[in-house]
Design a protein around this motif. Sequence first.
Motif, PDB file in Angstrom:
ATOM      1  N   LEU A  38     -10.713  -1.880  -1.898  1.00  0.00           N
ATOM      2  CA  LEU A  38     -10.270  -1.539  -3.249  1.00  0.00           C
ATOM      3  C   LEU A  38     -10.979  -2.303  -4.366  1.00  0.00           C
ATOM      4  O   LEU A  38     -11.270  -1.711  -5.408  1.00  0.00           O
ATOM      5  CB  LEU A  38      -8.751  -1.697  -3.368  1.00  0.00           C
ATOM      6  CG  LEU A  38      -7.946  -0.645  -2.602  1.00  0.00           C
ATOM      7  CD1 LEU A  38      -6.458  -0.961  -2.675  1.00  0.00           C
ATOM      8  CD2 LEU A  38      -8.229   0.744  -3.116  1.00  0.00           C
ATOM      9  N   PRO A  39     -11.293  -3.578  -4.209  1.00  0.00           N
ATOM     10  CA  PRO A  39     -12.024  -4.254  -5.291  1.00  0.00           C
ATOM     11  C   PRO A  39     -13.362  -3.579  -5.613  1.00  0.00           C
ATOM     12  O   PRO A  39     -13.736  -3.465  -6.782  1.00  0.00           O
ATOM     13  CB  PRO A  39     -12.217  -5.680  -4.767  1.00  0.00           C
ATOM     14  CG  PRO A  39     -11.056  -5.878  -3.845  1.00  0.00           C
ATOM     15  CD  PRO A  39     -10.874  -4.532  -3.178  1.00  0.00           C
ATOM     16  N   ALA A  40     -14.058  -3.114  -4.612  1.00  0.00           N
ATOM     17  CA  ALA A  40     -15.335  -2.433  -4.841  1.00  0.00           C
ATOM     18  C   ALA A  40     -15.115  -1.115  -5.577  1.00  0.00           C
ATOM     19  O   ALA A  40     -15.927  -0.725  -6.426  1.00  0.00           O
ATOM     20  CB  ALA A  40     -16.064  -2.197  -3.524  1.00  0.00           C
ATOM     21  N   VAL A  41     -14.020  -0.427  -5.258  1.00  0.00           N
ATOM     22  CA  VAL A  41     -13.708   0.825  -5.956  1.00  0.00           C
ATOM     23  C   VAL A  41     -13.427   0.523  -7.430  1.00  0.00           C
ATOM     24  O   VAL A  41     -13.943   1.217  -8.320  1.00  0.00           O
ATOM     25  CB  VAL A  41     -12.520   1.565  -5.307  1.00  0.00           C
ATOM     26  CG1 VAL A  41     -12.102   2.765  -6.148  1.00  0.00           C
ATOM     27  CG2 VAL A  41     -12.867   1.994  -3.890  1.00  0.00           C
ATOM     28  N   ALA A  55      -3.290  -2.276  -3.295  1.00  0.00           N
ATOM     29  CA  ALA A  55      -2.828  -2.105  -1.914  1.00  0.00           C
ATOM     30  C   ALA A  55      -1.308  -1.971  -1.837  1.00  0.00           C
ATOM     31  O   ALA A  55      -0.792  -1.371  -0.898  1.00  0.00           O
ATOM     32  CB  ALA A  55      -3.306  -3.273  -1.056  1.00  0.00           C
ATOM     33  N   ALA A  56      -0.599  -2.498  -2.830  1.00  0.00           N
ATOM     34  CA  ALA A  56       0.860  -2.396  -2.837  1.00  0.00           C
ATOM     35  C   ALA A  56       1.337  -0.989  -3.211  1.00  0.00           C
ATOM     36  O   ALA A  56       2.489  -0.637  -2.964  1.00  0.00           O
ATOM     37  CB  ALA A  56       1.457  -3.416  -3.802  1.00  0.00           C
ATOM     38  N   ASP A  57       0.452  -0.199  -3.799  1.00  0.00           N
ATOM     39  CA  ASP A  57       0.799   1.183  -4.156  1.00  0.00           C
ATOM     40  C   ASP A  57       0.661   2.041  -2.902  1.00  0.00           C
ATOM     41  O   ASP A  57      -0.431   2.150  -2.343  1.00  0.00           O
ATOM     42  CB  ASP A  57      -0.142   1.677  -5.255  1.00  0.00           C
ATOM     43  CG  ASP A  57       0.235   3.057  -5.774  1.00  0.00           C
ATOM     44  OD1 ASP A  57       0.657   3.922  -4.974  1.00  0.00           O
ATOM     45  OD2 ASP A  57       0.099   3.267  -6.983  1.00  0.00           O
ATOM     46  N   ASP A 111     -16.077   4.191   1.511  1.00  0.00           N
ATOM     47  CA  ASP A 111     -15.987   2.931   2.249  1.00  0.00           C
ATOM     48  C   ASP A 111     -14.551   2.421   2.293  1.00  0.00           C
ATOM     49  O   ASP A 111     -14.085   1.942   3.329  1.00  0.00           O
ATOM     50  CB  ASP A 111     -16.893   1.867   1.616  1.00  0.00           C
ATOM     51  CG  ASP A 111     -18.373   2.174   1.788  1.00  0.00           C
ATOM     52  OD1 ASP A 111     -18.728   3.047   2.611  1.00  0.00           O
ATOM     53  OD2 ASP A 111     -19.179   1.541   1.065  1.00  0.00           O
ATOM     54  N   ALA A 112     -13.837   2.525   1.171  1.00  0.00           N
ATOM     55  CA  ALA A 112     -12.446   2.060   1.123  1.00  0.00           C
ATOM     56  C   ALA A 112     -11.544   2.911   2.003  1.00  0.00           C
ATOM     57  O   ALA A 112     -10.621   2.392   2.634  1.00  0.00           O
ATOM     58  CB  ALA A 112     -11.929   2.062  -0.312  1.00  0.00           C
ATOM     59  N   GLU A 113     -11.814   4.206   2.063  1.00  0.00           N
ATOM     60  CA  GLU A 113     -11.026   5.068   2.942  1.00  0.00           C
ATOM     61  C   GLU A 113     -11.174   4.610   4.389  1.00  0.00           C
ATOM     62  O   GLU A 113     -10.213   4.627   5.150  1.00  0.00           O
ATOM     63  CB  GLU A 113     -11.462   6.531   2.812  1.00  0.00           C
ATOM     64  CG  GLU A 113     -10.987   7.196   1.546  1.00  0.00           C
ATOM     65  CD  GLU A 113     -11.417   8.644   1.444  1.00  0.00           C
ATOM     66  OE1 GLU A 113     -10.563   9.474   1.145  1.00  0.00           O
ATOM     67  OE2 GLU A 113     -12.611   8.934   1.668  1.00  0.00           O
ATOM     68  N   VAL A 150      -7.776   7.107  -4.020  1.00  0.00           N
ATOM     69  CA  VAL A 150      -9.181   6.837  -3.697  1.00  0.00           C
ATOM     70  C   VAL A 150      -9.880   8.136  -3.277  1.00  0.00           C
ATOM     71  O   VAL A 150     -11.017   8.398  -3.677  1.00  0.00           O
ATOM     72  CB  VAL A 150      -9.296   5.745  -2.608  1.00  0.00           C
ATOM     73  CG1 VAL A 150     -10.695   5.680  -2.027  1.00  0.00           C
ATOM     74  CG2 VAL A 150      -8.902   4.391  -3.181  1.00  0.00           C
ATOM     75  N   HIS A 151      -9.189   8.949  -2.514  1.00  0.00           N
ATOM     76  CA  HIS A 151      -9.774  10.224  -2.085  1.00  0.00           C
ATOM     77  C   HIS A 151     -10.018  11.137  -3.290  1.00  0.00           C
ATOM     78  O   HIS A 151     -11.071  11.789  -3.389  1.00  0.00           O
ATOM     79  CB  HIS A 151      -8.857  10.906  -1.065  1.00  0.00           C
ATOM     80  CG  HIS A 151      -9.450  12.134  -0.483  1.00  0.00           C
ATOM     81  ND1 HIS A 151     -10.450  12.099   0.457  1.00  0.00           N
ATOM     82  CD2 HIS A 151      -9.204  13.440  -0.729  1.00  0.00           C
ATOM     83  CE1 HIS A 151     -10.792  13.336   0.776  1.00  0.00           C
ATOM     84  NE2 HIS A 151     -10.046  14.168   0.060  1.00  0.00           N
ATOM     85  N   THR A 152      -9.071  11.170  -4.210  1.00  0.00           N
ATOM     86  CA  THR A 152      -9.218  11.974  -5.422  1.00  0.00           C
ATOM     87  C   THR A 152     -10.387  11.474  -6.262  1.00  0.00           C
ATOM     88  O   THR A 152     -11.201  12.267  -6.751  1.00  0.00           O
ATOM     89  CB  THR A 152      -7.914  11.927  -6.251  1.00  0.00           C
ATOM     90  OG1 THR A 152      -6.862  12.491  -5.462  1.00  0.00           O
ATOM     91  CG2 THR A 152      -8.050  12.687  -7.555  1.00  0.00           C
ATOM     92  N   ILE A 153     -10.475  10.161  -6.425  1.00  0.00           N
ATOM     93  CA  ILE A 153     -11.578   9.581  -7.198  1.00  0.00           C
ATOM     94  C   ILE A 153     -12.912   9.934  -6.557  1.00  0.00           C
ATOM     95  O   ILE A 153     -13.876  10.260  -7.250  1.00  0.00           O
ATOM     96  CB  ILE A 153     -11.431   8.049  -7.319  1.00  0.00           C
ATOM     97  CG1 ILE A 153     -10.176   7.688  -8.111  1.00  0.00           C
ATOM     98  CG2 ILE A 153     -12.672   7.440  -7.974  1.00  0.00           C
ATOM     99  CD1 ILE A 153      -9.831   6.207  -8.055  1.00  0.00           C
ATOM    100  N   LYS A 154     -12.956   9.871  -5.233  1.00  0.00           N
ATOM    101  CA  LYS A 154     -14.207  10.176  -4.527  1.00  0.00           C
ATOM    102  C   LYS A 154     -14.702  11.572  -4.893  1.00  0.00           C
ATOM    103  O   LYS A 154     -15.881  11.750  -5.226  1.00  0.00           O
ATOM    104  CB  LYS A 154     -14.006  10.057  -3.012  1.00  0.00           C
ATOM    105  CG  LYS A 154     -15.267  10.370  -2.208  1.00  0.00           C
ATOM    106  CD  LYS A 154     -15.061  10.157  -0.714  1.00  0.00           C
ATOM    107  CE  LYS A 154     -14.156  11.212  -0.137  1.00  0.00           C
ATOM    108  NZ  LYS A 154     -14.048  11.124   1.329  1.00  0.00           N
TER     109      LYS A 154
END
Length: 100
Positions: A79-82, A40-42, A70-72, A49-53
């Motif tokens: 983020l932990p779930a990602v 979250a600090a980044d 979901d994280a988006e 996350v969008h790229t990973i999706k």
Amino acid sequence: MGAVDFGYLEGFAAGDRKVISEVLALFRQQAEAWAGSLDAADPGWRDVVHTIKGAARGVGANVLGDACADAEAAGPSGLPAVRTALEAAVADIAAYQARS
């Protein structure tokens, strides 16, 4: 079913083992870089996350794709779930590659 639907990728690549191997190797390489940005600090975490999706959906890692979606929507609390889903996908890919 595991973290990755390899049947999807195999069908998409028309069974071409070389293409499948290259795609999975690239995904694993990228996963190493992505993992460091799932914080979250980044300030760019949402873009990562969008790229990973997109990459996850492309290889059949639907659980990871769903965690990213979901994280988006939820924000940094997702983020932990990602991270967990990314680790599971990478482990599943490594096991698949070891069998191939």
